[in-house]
Design an enzyme around this catalytic site. Structure first.
Site, mmCIF file in Angstrom:
data_model
loop_
_atom_site.group_PDB
_atom_site.id
_atom_site.type_symbol
_atom_site.label_atom_id
_atom_site.label_comp_id
_atom_site.label_asym_id
_atom_site.label_seq_id
_atom_site.Cartn_x
_atom_site.Cartn_y
_atom_site.Cartn_z
ATOM 1 N N THR A 159 0.686 -0.645 -0.018
ATOM 2 C CA THR A 159 0.092 -0.038 0.079
ATOM 3 C C THR A 159 0.964 0.980 -0.611
ATOM 4 O O THR A 159 0.919 1.343 -1.294
ATOM 5 C CB THR A 159 -1.024 -0.228 1.397
ATOM 6 O OG1 THR A 159 -0.203 -0.524 2.278
ATOM 7 C CG2 THR A 159 -1.800 -1.607 0.648
ATOM 8 N N LYS A 182 4.701 -6.828 4.107
ATOM 9 C CA LYS A 182 3.759 -5.529 4.056
ATOM 10 C C LYS A 182 3.861 -4.976 4.850
ATOM 11 O O LYS A 182 3.041 -5.359 6.004
ATOM 12 C CB LYS A 182 2.560 -5.569 2.815
ATOM 13 C CG LYS A 182 1.487 -5.540 2.861
ATOM 14 C CD LYS A 182 0.934 -5.207 3.817
ATOM 15 C CE LYS A 182 1.143 -3.490 3.496
ATOM 16 N NZ LYS A 182 0.004 -2.487 4.225
ATOM 17 N N THR A 193 -1.707 -1.241 7.540
ATOM 18 C CA THR A 193 -2.018 -2.547 7.774
ATOM 19 C C THR A 193 -0.520 -3.626 7.762
ATOM 20 O O THR A 193 -0.280 -3.517 6.728
ATOM 21 C CB THR A 193 -3.087 -3.565 6.931
ATOM 22 O OG1 THR A 193 -4.840 -3.107 7.923
ATOM 23 C CG2 THR A 193 -3.095 -5.165 6.898
ATOM 24 N N GLU A 273 6.443 4.449 7.077
ATOM 25 C CA GLU A 273 6.049 5.994 6.629
ATOM 26 C C GLU A 273 7.179 7.373 7.389
ATOM 27 O O GLU A 273 7.039 6.827 8.842
ATOM 28 C CB GLU A 273 5.345 6.196 6.786
ATOM 29 C CG GLU A 273 4.031 5.372 6.170
ATOM 30 C CD GLU A 273 2.482 5.324 6.423
ATOM 31 O OE1 GLU A 273 1.540 6.023 7.619
ATOM 32 O OE2 GLU A 273 1.475 4.764 5.603
ATOM 33 N N ASN A 392 0.395 11.095 6.006
ATOM 34 C CA ASN A 392 -0.795 10.450 6.950
ATOM 35 C C ASN A 392 -1.624 11.328 7.165
ATOM 36 O O ASN A 392 -2.618 11.510 7.383
ATOM 37 C CB ASN A 392 -0.324 9.988 7.842
ATOM 38 C CG ASN A 392 0.587 8.554 7.917
ATOM 39 O OD1 ASN A 392 -0.652 7.280 8.208
ATOM 40 N ND2 ASN A 392 1.278 8.333 8.729
ATOM 41 N N SER A 397 -7.699 11.347 1.871
ATOM 42 C CA SER A 397 -7.823 12.255 0.727
ATOM 43 C C SER A 397 -7.682 12.717 -0.576
ATOM 44 O O SER A 397 -6.299 11.506 -0.792
ATOM 45 C CB SER A 397 -8.176 13.117 1.796
ATOM 46 O OG SER A 397 -7.102 14.008 1.959
#
EC number: 2.3.1.35
Lengths: 397, 397
Positions: A159, A182, A193, A273, A392, A397
Site C-alpha cells: 500500500t 507489507k 496494516t 512512513e 498520513n 483524501s
C-alpha cells in the site's frame, strides 16, 4: 551439534521453500492499476498452518474469517488484496470474504475452509467483488514456483510501502523458510496494516507451527513499534508443505523462522512512513522482561522523543520523562541512559554533555539501564518526521 | 437557590482574588533575557493550600519539594521559574530547590515549609542559583496586587507558550477564583511541562481545597491530551487567602473552580505546539466512565487519527481502529462514529460518505457511541501537524 544455517537472502521469498506456488496480479481493485491481488498456494504434501492476528477488538472481515479457518491449523492457500481493508463493513463484508475464499477454493479444487484471506487498504469501504473474483481466476492461471512469482505476490500486497519486502533462508539439512511482509509491525504499529505470509518445506504439524510462530512473532513483529497503533487487519500466517521430507528439531526451526522474521521486520522499519532514523530502544536491568518491554515501548511511542531524534537531538531528558511515565518499576536515582555509545545520564545525574552523542547518521541506538533487576528487551522504532505527517495527512483524501 | 457566578474573564488572574500579590521578573535564567521568574504570595489571613502533581515516576526536584511541603496543606508563597526544569539533577538539584524556598522564606519573612517551588524548561541541567536568588529579591521588591502583577507572573512561566494564559471568575456572594497556566495538560500531555497556580479569597481549609482541587483536575487538566506524555514537573497548586470572609458551599466552590480550570485548559489547547485543529473526543455509551475515558484518550493520542485531522480528512476508519485497540469493552457491531455532526459509521456499517463531514474549520468534534452502557467522557486534544514536528525537533538544540 547444530549446523549453522545460511544467512537470510532477500532475493527469494514465499516460493523459496519447495512445494509453494505464488502469483501477483492487477485485478483493478486499486485505482492506480497496480498489482493488488496475491495468491500463495501450498502444494503439499503437507498442509499444516498457523496464524497470529491483530489484538484490535475491531477486526476486519478477513481476520474473522482466517481466525476461524485456522482453528483446523491447515491451509491450502492464502489470497491477499490491497486496495481495501474490508474492515467495518458489517455482515456484508464478511460475506465478501467468504465468497473470495469460495472462489479460490473453486479454482484450486480445495475446500474454502483451507483458504485464508487477507486484505489491506482503506477501512470502511466494500470491496469490488466482481474485479476481485476475476482477479482470483487471473492469479490462479499465473501460479508459478519461481522467484519472480514470489516477488509478484510480495508486490501485490503493497500500500504505502515503497518496495516489496521478502526474505528466504535455508538450513543445511535441506529445508528452508521464506516469506514476505507489507506495512509495519504487528502488535503496536499499524501504517495501514501489517500482513505477512511465511512458508516452509519442513515437515511439521500444525501444533509445532503454532508454537514456533507465536514465539517468533512475540520477539520480532511485536517488537517493531512505529506509531503505537494496531490495525484492524494485522495478520501473520505460516504454511508448511513438508516437501523437503525433513522434520527439523524445534529449536533449529525456531531459530531459522526467527532469522527470517527478524529480517522482514528490519525491512519494515527501514521502509516505515516518513522514516529518516532507524532507532533501537534497548532496556536492561528491568524488574522483568515484561517491564523492560513496557519501558521500551513507551519510549518508542513517545512523540517528544521521536521528534527530538528526527532533529538528531540526543535529548535524553525526554527519554527519562518517557521512562518515568511508564508503569514499570523505575527508580530515577538508579536510571542510566546511553545514546549511540555515549552515556549521557547515570545514577540520576547528567554524565556527559549531550553534544558528545552524534546522532547525525540514520541508525540510533538508545540503551536504558533501569538497574533494578535482570529483565531486558529491545523495541525497534522510527522517528516522527515531516514525511510521516505528510503521508498520513493525505492518505485517504 | 444558588446565584449564578459571573462568566470567567481572561483579563485578570492570580491577583483577582483578594489577599494575593504577584510579580514576574527577568532573572537571567533564560538566555533570551525574557521574564523567567514568578512569585505569588498569599497575604492571608488564611494560608490553606492544596496541590496535585505529575504521576511520572521521574519527578523533578521542585515536585519532590512541593509535595513534601503540601503535606501541611498550607502555603504562604509559590516561586516559579522557566528556563530550566531542575529534573534529573540528583540531590544537588533538590538542594537548589530547597535553597530557592529558603531564599523566598527569608525575603518574605515566612517559613520555607510554606513555600512551594515550580520549575519548567530543559531536563537535566542545574539552575543558575546566583541569578535565581537575585531574581527572588527582585521579584519580592515588585510584588503588587494589581492585574499587571498577575499578568507578569503568568508571563514569566512561559516556555514554548505563545501567550500568557490566565482566568478569573467571581461569585455574587463576594468571593472569587483566579489563576494562570503554562504548557499543556496535566496527566497525559506534556509539551515541556504544565504548571498552574490557582488562587481564591474564599475561606476554606486545606482538606476542602484538596478535595475540590482533585475533583476539578480530574475533569479538566487531566482531560486535555496533546501528545500522551506526562512531564517530570507537572504541578497544579490552589491557595486560599480567606480574605473575602466568605466560606462558600462546597458545590458552589467546585463549580467556580471548575469553570476557571476549564477555561485555562481551553487556552492550553488553543496554544498547543503546532495546533491547527482544536479537537474534542466524546465517548458515550461506554461500560463505565473509566472505559469512556480510556477510549477517548486512545483516540486522542492516536497519531494516525491526529494526522488525518491535520489534513481535514474525516477518516473515521482510523477512529474505529483506535477505539478497537483500546482496552475498554468494545463491540464493533454496535459502534457509531459522528464527526462534526455527521454520523459516518453506525451499528458496524458505513452510514454516510466521509465527504459529508466538513473538517475545514479549526474546531472538530468527534462523538463515539459504544452502545454498551452509560459511561461518558470527553477529552480535548489537537492535531499532529508539521508545526508540532518542527517545534519539537528543534527544542533543545
Amino acid at each position: 551439534m547444530t549446523t549453522p544455517a545460511t544467512a537470510p537472502t532477500r532475493d527469494r521469498g514465499v516460493t523459496g521453500p519447495k512445494g509453494f506456488k505464488a502469483a501477483g496480479v492487477a485485478a483493478g481493485i486499486k485505482e492506480s492499476g497496480g498489482l493488488d491481488l496475491a495468491l500463495v498456494v501450498n502444494e503439499g504434501p503437507g498442509r499444516a498452518a498457523a496464524g497470529v492476528f491483530t489484538t484490535n477488538q475491531v477486526k476486519a472481515a478477513p481476520v474473522l474469517w482466517s481466525q476461524q479457518v485456522l482453528r483446523e491449523r491447515r491451509l491450502a492457500a492464502v489470497v491477499l488484496n490491497s486496495g481495501g481493508a474490508n474492515a467495518c463493513t458489517g455482515p456484508e463484508g464478511f460475506q465478501d470474504t467468504h465468497a473470495t475464499a469460495e472462489k479460490v477454493a473453486e479454482v484450486l479444487g480445495v475446500g474454502a475452509i483451507e483458504v485464508a484471506v487477507c486484505s489491506t487498504g482503506l477501512i470502511g469501504e466494500r470491496l469490488p467483488m466482481d474485479r476481485l473474483t476475476a482477479g482470483v481466476e487471473l492469479a490462479a492461471g499465473r501460479l508459478a514456483d519461481g522467484d519472480a512469482a514470489g516477488l509478484a505476490a510480495a508486490t501485490a500486497v503493497m500500500t504505502t510501502d515503497t518496495r516489496p519486502k521478502q526474505c528466504w533462508a535455508a538450513h543445511p539439512d535441506g529445508w528452508s523458510v521464506g516469506g514476505f511482509v507489507k506495512g509495519a509491525g504487528m502488535l503496536a504499529p499499524n501504517m495501514a496494516t501489517m500482513l505477512s505470509v511465511l512458508t516452509t518445506d519442513a515437515a511439521l504439524d500444525g501444533d509445532a507451527l503454532d508454537a514456533a510462530l507465536r514465539a517468533t512473532t512475540a520477539r520480532t513483529y511485536d517488537r517493531l513499534d512505529v506509531d503505537g497503533g494496531t490495525s484492524t487487519n494485522d495478520t501473520v500466517l505460516l504454511l508448511a508443505s513438508g516437501a523437503s521430507g525433513v522434520a527439523p528439531d524445534a529449536g533449529d526451526f525456531a531459530r531459522l523462522l526467527t532469522a527470517v522474521a527478524a529480517d522482514l521486520v528490519k525491512q519494515l522499519q527501514g521502509d516505515a512512513e516518513g522514516v529518516t532514523k532507524e532507532i533501537s530502544v534497548t532496556v536492561n536491568g528491568a524488574a522483568s522482561e515484561a517491564d523492560a518491554l513496557t519501558v521500551a515501548r513507551t519510549v518508542a511511542e513517545d512523540n517528544l522523543v521521536k521528534t527530538a531524534l528526527f532533529g538528531s537531538d540526543p535529548n535524553w531528558g525526554r527519554v527519562a520523562m518517557a521512562v518515568g511515565r511508564s508503569r514499570a518499576t523505575v527508580d530515577q536515582h538508579k536510571l542510566g541512559i546511553t545514546i549511540n555509545g555515549v552515556t549521557l545520564f547515570a545514577d540520576g545525574h547528567k554524565a556527559a554533555d549531550r553534544g558528545e552523542a552524534d546522532l547525525s547518521g540514520r541508525d540510533i541506538a538508545i540503551v536504558i539501564d533501569l538497574n533494578v533487576g535482570d529483565g531486558a528487551a529491545t523495541v525497534l522504532t522510527t522517528d516522527l518526521s515531516h514525511g510521516y505527517v505528510e503521508e498520513n495527512s493525505a492518505y485517504s483524501s
